[in-house]
Motif scaffolding. Structure first.
Motif, mmCIF file in Angstrom:
data_model
loop_
_atom_site.group_PDB
_atom_site.id
_atom_site.type_symbol
_atom_site.label_atom_id
_atom_site.label_comp_id
_atom_site.label_asym_id
_atom_site.label_seq_id
_atom_site.Cartn_x
_atom_site.Cartn_y
_atom_site.Cartn_z
ATOM 1 N N LYS A 31 0.828 -1.310 -0.063
ATOM 2 C CA LYS A 31 -0.171 -0.002 -0.109
ATOM 3 C C LYS A 31 0.906 1.292 0.082
ATOM 4 C CE LYS A 31 -3.851 -2.108 2.406
ATOM 5 N NZ LYS A 31 -3.467 -3.536 2.535
ATOM 6 N N GLU A 32 2.116 1.021 -0.389
ATOM 7 C CA GLU A 32 2.995 2.456 -0.622
ATOM 8 C C GLU A 32 2.926 3.073 -1.958
ATOM 9 O OE1 GLU A 32 7.348 3.260 1.180
ATOM 10 O OE2 GLU A 32 7.051 1.398 0.198
ATOM 11 N N TYR A 33 3.041 4.164 -1.942
ATOM 12 C CA TYR A 33 2.970 4.866 -3.005
ATOM 13 C C TYR A 33 4.555 5.167 -3.442
ATOM 14 C CZ TYR A 33 1.729 7.419 -7.207
ATOM 15 O OH TYR A 33 1.514 7.908 -8.426
ATOM 16 N N PHE A 34 5.387 4.525 -4.250
ATOM 17 C CA PHE A 34 6.619 4.683 -4.332
ATOM 18 C C PHE A 34 7.141 5.133 -5.262
ATOM 19 C CE2 PHE A 34 11.183 2.881 -4.537
ATOM 20 C CZ PHE A 34 11.464 2.996 -3.157
ATOM 21 N N ALA A 35 8.197 6.143 -5.428
ATOM 22 C CA ALA A 35 8.744 6.309 -6.900
ATOM 23 C C ALA A 35 10.144 6.079 -6.947
ATOM 24 C CB ALA A 35 8.486 7.899 -6.986
ATOM 25 N N LEU A 36 10.528 5.857 -8.132
ATOM 26 C CA LEU A 36 11.739 5.526 -8.648
ATOM 27 C C LEU A 36 12.179 6.691 -9.914
ATOM 28 C CD1 LEU A 36 13.254 2.905 -8.255
ATOM 29 C CD2 LEU A 36 12.590 2.041 -10.461
ATOM 30 N N VAL A 37 13.178 7.495 -9.251
ATOM 31 C CA VAL A 37 13.614 8.855 -9.821
ATOM 32 C C VAL A 37 15.019 8.557 -10.397
ATOM 33 C CG1 VAL A 37 11.675 10.411 -9.121
ATOM 34 C CG2 VAL A 37 14.106 10.118 -7.828
ATOM 35 N N GLY A 38 15.309 9.103 -11.437
ATOM 36 C CA GLY A 38 16.873 9.232 -11.652
ATOM 37 C C GLY A 38 16.681 9.816 -13.318
ATOM 38 N N PRO A 39 17.965 10.147 -13.608
ATOM 39 C CA PRO A 39 17.880 10.813 -15.092
ATOM 40 C C PRO A 39 17.560 9.468 -16.138
ATOM 41 C CG PRO A 39 20.254 10.516 -14.073
ATOM 42 C CD PRO A 39 19.291 10.234 -13.027
ATOM 43 N N SER A 40 17.360 10.231 -17.364
ATOM 44 C CA SER A 40 17.249 9.278 -18.241
ATOM 45 C C SER A 40 18.413 8.086 -18.664
ATOM 46 C CB SER A 40 16.812 10.031 -19.668
ATOM 47 O OG SER A 40 16.805 9.341 -20.712
ATOM 48 N N GLY A 41 17.953 6.941 -18.789
ATOM 49 C CA GLY A 41 18.817 5.964 -18.974
ATOM 50 C C GLY A 41 19.523 5.244 -17.744
ATOM 51 N N CYS A 42 19.040 5.591 -16.573
ATOM 52 C CA CYS A 42 19.584 5.095 -15.457
ATOM 53 C C CYS A 42 18.905 3.567 -15.081
ATOM 54 C CB CYS A 42 19.336 6.135 -14.057
ATOM 55 S SG CYS A 42 17.895 6.088 -13.497
ATOM 56 N N GLY A 43 18.273 3.071 -15.679
ATOM 57 C CA GLY A 43 17.709 1.854 -15.486
ATOM 58 C C GLY A 43 16.117 1.747 -14.832
ATOM 59 N N LYS A 44 15.500 2.762 -14.765
ATOM 60 C CA LYS A 44 14.234 2.832 -14.148
ATOM 61 C C LYS A 44 13.116 1.812 -14.923
ATOM 62 C CE LYS A 44 13.521 7.299 -14.945
ATOM 63 N NZ LYS A 44 14.836 7.453 -15.634
ATOM 64 N N THR A 45 13.123 2.051 -16.204
ATOM 65 C CA THR A 45 12.235 1.207 -16.936
ATOM 66 C C THR A 45 12.637 -0.273 -16.811
ATOM 67 O OG1 THR A 45 11.525 2.965 -18.408
ATOM 68 C CG2 THR A 45 11.313 1.015 -19.323
ATOM 69 N N THR A 46 13.729 -0.492 -17.198
ATOM 70 C CA THR A 46 14.270 -1.874 -16.957
ATOM 71 C C THR A 46 13.814 -2.473 -15.628
ATOM 72 O OG1 THR A 46 16.281 -1.453 -18.366
ATOM 73 C CG2 THR A 46 16.227 -3.535 -17.146
ATOM 74 N N THR A 47 14.021 -1.758 -14.515
ATOM 75 C CA THR A 47 13.531 -2.310 -12.997
ATOM 76 C C THR A 47 12.281 -2.666 -13.123
ATOM 77 O OG1 THR A 47 15.446 -1.016 -12.208
ATOM 78 C CG2 THR A 47 13.598 -1.510 -10.724
ATOM 79 N N LEU A 48 11.239 -1.452 -13.674
ATOM 80 C CA LEU A 48 10.053 -1.867 -13.438
ATOM 81 C C LEU A 48 9.406 -3.212 -14.528
ATOM 82 C CD1 LEU A 48 7.986 0.000 -12.295
ATOM 83 C CD2 LEU A 48 7.544 1.385 -14.218
ATOM 84 N N ARG A 49 10.019 -3.108 -15.628
ATOM 85 C CA ARG A 49 9.634 -4.168 -16.503
ATOM 86 C C ARG A 49 10.217 -5.726 -16.147
ATOM 87 N NH1 ARG A 49 8.643 -3.035 -21.830
ATOM 88 N NH2 ARG A 49 9.667 -4.662 -22.810
ATOM 89 N N MET A 50 11.342 -5.793 -15.193
ATOM 90 C CA MET A 50 11.610 -6.885 -14.489
ATOM 91 C C MET A 50 10.523 -7.241 -13.405
ATOM 92 S SD MET A 50 15.883 -7.108 -14.360
ATOM 93 C CE MET A 50 15.974 -5.265 -13.243
ATOM 94 N N ILE A 51 9.974 -6.338 -12.574
ATOM 95 C CA ILE A 51 8.955 -6.372 -11.883
ATOM 96 C C ILE A 51 7.641 -7.285 -12.346
ATOM 97 C CG2 ILE A 51 7.533 -5.547 -9.968
ATOM 98 C CD1 ILE A 51 9.724 -3.452 -9.589
ATOM 99 N N ALA A 52 7.578 -6.447 -13.583
ATOM 100 C CA ALA A 52 6.232 -6.837 -14.337
ATOM 101 C C ALA A 52 6.465 -8.278 -15.240
ATOM 102 C CB ALA A 52 5.851 -5.794 -15.630
ATOM 103 N N GLY A 53 7.729 -8.668 -15.386
ATOM 104 C CA GLY A 53 8.020 -10.036 -15.864
ATOM 105 C C GLY A 53 8.489 -9.921 -17.291
ATOM 106 N N LEU A 54 8.386 -8.625 -17.994
ATOM 107 C CA LEU A 54 8.512 -8.295 -19.144
ATOM 108 C C LEU A 54 10.187 -8.446 -19.644
ATOM 109 C CD1 LEU A 54 6.066 -5.295 -19.445
ATOM 110 C CD2 LEU A 54 5.592 -7.811 -20.209
ATOM 111 N N VAL A 55 10.855 -8.216 -18.690
ATOM 112 C CA VAL A 55 12.311 -8.420 -18.959
ATOM 113 C C VAL A 55 12.669 -9.447 -17.908
ATOM 114 C CG1 VAL A 55 14.477 -7.163 -18.515
ATOM 115 C CG2 VAL A 55 12.622 -6.168 -20.104
#
Ligand SMILES: Nc1ncnc2c1ncn2[C@@H]1O[C@H](COP(=O)(O)OP(=O)(O)O)[C@@H](O)[C@H]1O
Ligand SMILES: [Mg+2]
Length: 371
Positions: A31-55
């Motif tokens: 139930k937490e609202y959690f943000a992942l921030v960082g400059p473009s290319g730092c690995g945010k999308t990859t992290t999210l896609r691994m959680i989703a099982g897409l990577v």
């Protein structure tokens, strides 16, 4: 109970030449609202896609609700995913888009109808159920994407730059709306953005990423008040950086730092750095006191106003220090007199409001680089 845990997760691309995510450890609470921030290319999308099982990660484990999901396909992870680009089916109307998940899952008609109505009412678009995506504004499409992501009953919502394609005003409105929805529905949300002010505004906690690594995790307040490094002090909010060397200890918790240009200021000791150490002081623009002319303030620095910008809630001064070529950004609390360009001024700061860091190995500029 979708808490999310990443343990030593690593992901490389291009046969290991690109390290997108490097030894990431993260625990997002239920139930937490959690943000992942960082400059473009730092690995945010990859992290999210691994959680989703897409990577698939190269190394490490991912748990959702205490279940190891590494072997679980995306469709069995019960995740709602919203992208920057409204990824709606262009030929389906709003209703069919939103009820897509329940339809695929072959839920019975009554349940599907109820969910579709609830989801669309929730984002105030029930009246637009017959519209196709191209008839909607960007903000509306993103609200449809949100209700579609949640219609199949996901309790974990992953948002990848969900507001990135919207106009500034809508972006600000919608971010509070998304947070409210997440809180009202008791969801867990992981929101990826390169916009630190967006992350600060909506999150319970934030992880700051740089080059595949997590530098610091904390509440917006903690990150702002106690940045653990130069990059975070710069990325979250704004900071001025003054370079110098520790001359000696001063009192119990203080040190005297000789800044470039040979003037001494007092700062808070961080306990570890010794006399002679090269350091950087980070000071927020609003931490400075500003007066016209020469005056004795605590930690006085003398300069000339180069630029004045009225920004509505704030006045932003750029001040060039006399003993140094450095330009300092100052945002004094409003109410004082408004000074003009070319005025000679004194600025000062209290030692408690400065953060001292060791001078970075590769230099200050390299440390602050976003890519
Ligand atoms: N499929 C891919 N193939 C090769 N490199 C990739 C791929 N996906 C991401 N990368 C690289 O991994 C790094 C992290 O990318 P990404 O996770 O998209 O960052 P962010 O979302 O923070 O902008 C970048 O250097 C990017 O170029
Ligand atoms: Mg991305």
């Amino acid at each position: 109970m979708p808490n999310v845990k990443l343990v030593n997760v690593r992901k490389t691309f291009a046969k290991g030449r690109v390290v997108a995510v490097d030894q990431v450890n993260l625990h997002v609470h239920d139930k937490e609202y959690f943000a992942l921030v960082g400059p473009s290319g730092c690995g945010k999308t990859t992290t999210l896609r691994m959680i989703a099982g897409l990577v698939e990660p190269d190394e490490g484990q991912i748990f959702i609700g205490d279940r190891l999901v590494s072997e679980l396909p995306p469709e069995d992870r019960d995740i709602g995913y919203v992208f920057q680009q409204y990824a709606l089916f262009p030929n389906m109307d709003v209703w069919d888009n939103v009820t897509y998940g329940p339809t695929v899952k072959a839920w019975e008609d009554r349940k599907r109808e109820r969910i579709g109505r609830e989801m669309l009412q929730m984002v105030r678009l029930y009246e637009r159920a017959d519209a196709v995506p191209r008839e909607l504004s960007g903000g509306m499409m993103q609200r449809v994407a949100l209700s579609r992501a949640l219609a199949a009953g996901a309790e974990l919502l992953l948002l990848d730059e969900p507001l990135g394609a919207l106009d500034a005003k809508i972006r600000t409105e919608l971010r509070y709306e998304i947070r409210k929805l997440v809180k009202d529905l008791d969801l867990t949300a992981i929101h990826v953005t390169h916009d630190q002010s967006e992350a600060m505004a909506v999150s319970d906690r934030i992880a700051v990423m740089k080059k595949g690594r997590i530098l610091q995790v904390g509440t917006p307040h903690e990150l702002y008040m106690k940045p653990q490094g130069i990059f975070v002090a710069n990325f979250i909010g704004e900071s001025n950086f003054l370079e110098g060397r520790i001359v000696r200890k001063e009192g119990k918790a203080g040190v005297i730092v000789r800044l470039r240009g040979d003037f001494d200021v007092k700062s808070r000791s961080n306990g570890r750095l010794k006399a002679g150490a090269k350091v950087v002081l980070a000071i927020r623009p609003e931490a400075f006191e500003l007066v016209q002319g020469k005056e004795k303030l605590e930690n006085s620095l003398v300069g000339v106003i180069e630029k004045v910008r009225f920004e509505g809630t704030d006045i932003r001064y750029e001040i060039r220090l006399v003993n140094d070529e450095k330009v300092i950004v100052v945002r004094p609390s409003l109410g004082g007199e408004w000074l003009e360009e070319d005025n000679n001024v004194t600025i000062g700061f209290s030692p408690e409001k400065s953060h001292m860091f060791p001078y970075p190995e590769k230099g200050l500029r390299a440390e602050l680089e976003l890519e």
